[in-house]
Enzyme design. Sequence first.
Site, PDB file in Angstrom:
ATOM      1  N   ASP A  57       0.840  -1.194   0.000  1.00  0.00           N
ATOM      2  CA  ASP A  57       0.000   0.000   0.000  1.00  0.00           C
ATOM      3  C   ASP A  57       0.878   1.248   0.000  1.00  0.00           C
ATOM      4  O   ASP A  57       1.774   1.394   0.832  1.00  0.00           O
ATOM      5  CB  ASP A  57      -0.911   0.005   1.233  1.00  0.00           C
ATOM      6  N   TYR A  62       2.870  10.259   0.050  1.00  0.00           N
ATOM      7  CA  TYR A  62       3.976   9.724   0.835  1.00  0.00           C
ATOM      8  C   TYR A  62       5.302  10.128   0.172  1.00  0.00           C
ATOM      9  O   TYR A  62       5.804   9.446  -0.720  1.00  0.00           O
ATOM     10  CB  TYR A  62       3.901   8.206   0.961  1.00  0.00           C
ATOM     11  N   TYR A 208      -4.863   1.032   8.796  1.00  0.00           N
ATOM     12  CA  TYR A 208      -3.582   1.725   8.932  1.00  0.00           C
ATOM     13  C   TYR A 208      -3.304   2.070  10.392  1.00  0.00           C
ATOM     14  O   TYR A 208      -4.211   2.217  11.200  1.00  0.00           O
ATOM     15  CB  TYR A 208      -3.474   2.924   7.998  1.00  0.00           C
ATOM     16  N   ARG A 213       1.571   4.266  15.446  1.00  0.00           N
ATOM     17  CA  ARG A 213       2.803   5.076  15.290  1.00  0.00           C
ATOM     18  C   ARG A 213       3.925   4.612  16.229  1.00  0.00           C
ATOM     19  O   ARG A 213       4.678   5.405  16.770  1.00  0.00           O
ATOM     20  CB  ARG A 213       2.513   6.564  15.522  1.00  0.00           C
ATOM     21  N   ARG A 232       4.855  12.265  15.018  1.00  0.00           N
ATOM     22  CA  ARG A 232       4.529  12.050  16.435  1.00  0.00           C
ATOM     23  C   ARG A 232       4.768  13.287  17.290  1.00  0.00           C
ATOM     24  O   ARG A 232       4.307  13.341  18.430  1.00  0.00           O
ATOM     25  CB  ARG A 232       5.314  10.840  16.933  1.00  0.00           C
ATOM     26  N   GLY A 285       3.875  -1.062   8.677  1.00  0.00           N
ATOM     27  CA  GLY A 285       4.749   0.008   8.218  1.00  0.00           C
ATOM     28  C   GLY A 285       6.194  -0.286   8.581  1.00  0.00           C
ATOM     29  O   GLY A 285       6.488  -0.667   9.711  1.00  0.00           O
ATOM     30  N   ALA A 286       7.079  -0.141   7.609  1.00  0.00           N
ATOM     31  CA  ALA A 286       8.504  -0.396   7.864  1.00  0.00           C
ATOM     32  C   ALA A 286       9.345   0.425   6.904  1.00  0.00           C
ATOM     33  O   ALA A 286       8.926   0.704   5.788  1.00  0.00           O
ATOM     34  CB  ALA A 286       8.813  -1.879   7.695  1.00  0.00           C
ATOM     35  N   ARG A 287      10.541   0.807   7.364  1.00  0.00           N
ATOM     36  CA  ARG A 287      11.482   1.507   6.488  1.00  0.00           C
ATOM     37  C   ARG A 287      12.878   0.906   6.547  1.00  0.00           C
ATOM     38  O   ARG A 287      13.785   1.362   5.868  1.00  0.00           O
ATOM     39  CB  ARG A 287      11.518   3.001   6.803  1.00  0.00           C
ATOM     40  N   GLN A 291      12.809  -4.269  10.402  1.00  0.00           N
ATOM     41  CA  GLN A 291      11.457  -3.993  10.904  1.00  0.00           C
ATOM     42  C   GLN A 291      10.414  -4.953  10.327  1.00  0.00           C
ATOM     43  O   GLN A 291       9.259  -4.927  10.736  1.00  0.00           O
ATOM     44  CB  GLN A 291      11.081  -2.535  10.604  1.00  0.00           C
TER      45      GLN A 291
END
Length: 333
Positions: A57, A62, A208, A213, A232, A285-287, A291
Amino acid sequence: MSKNSKDTLKISGIDTSVLRIALGTWAIGGWQWGGPDDGNAIKTIHKAIDNGINLIDTAPIYGFGHSEEIVGQALKGKREKIVIATKAALNWTDDKEKIFRDARPERIRKEIEDSLRRLKTDYIDLYQIHWPDDKTSIEETAMELEKLRQEGKIKAVGVSNFSVEQMKSIQHFTQLSAIQPPYNLFEREIENDVLPYAKEHSLAVLCYGPLCRGLLSGKMIKDRVFQGDDLRKTDPKFSTSVFDNYLAATEELTQFAKDTHNKTLLALAVRWVLDQYQGNIPLWGARKPEQIEGIRDALGWSLSANDLKTIDEILAKHIKNPISPEFMAPPNR
């Protein structure tokens, strides 16, 4: 990876069944997450695929197209195995200082072409309206989406952050396959109306923020400092005295997860979302590649009725007035 049929799902209009955990790529775009890291981002996408994830997604907002570009690069040679979900109907000024809702047909038409180019594909599996635009009629927006579906540019239509009434309206003009609201242990507003509606109409629900967060990651500490444009910094859960209450809840939930299932808080949080409705798909969610670790731990088991009752009791004990995620909503045009 789990072979459990409860952990896969077929989204209406899309041929490929998907694992009921998807990769969310907001952070990969860099905007509001401390900037991009493209090398790690591509490795992260590849590791997610290696771990069985086949729904990714993303959205133009983004990183102002950057997330889509990275997804397109990462999927070279892999496109036909992956279900791509992206979005439309957010716009921004040239200086990128102001973001606003814009679901006009001409905007959607421009966005689909831009997204197809960035993603290096000739169709989008799931195309979602990111936020409702009260300056544009839902009929106009929906009819443009239906045109795109008839043209083969998209396979299925979804909406994000829509109310039940708005979902009912769009369904007069096109088939709705999926919705994308915020949903996690701490943010449960959709249980009042949106989730029951999804169940009634067999809609897939891309949830989501399943880890809120990072609050439910098991790694959040009291003196964590958020840098730069990190979202955040403006989330009231992190910036007020209630942060201690949320942390106290996570500590008790962490112990509960370990004692009852030998699982991490992260696995518990994702499993909880999965167990609320068979159509739920938490967005992981990961970067960074590391993760992705833990995806397997959320699959192949379930929480019992007693587990769910205990979790609710822990939440009620520590969080008297839950804070909704409304702070994330962009302004109208």
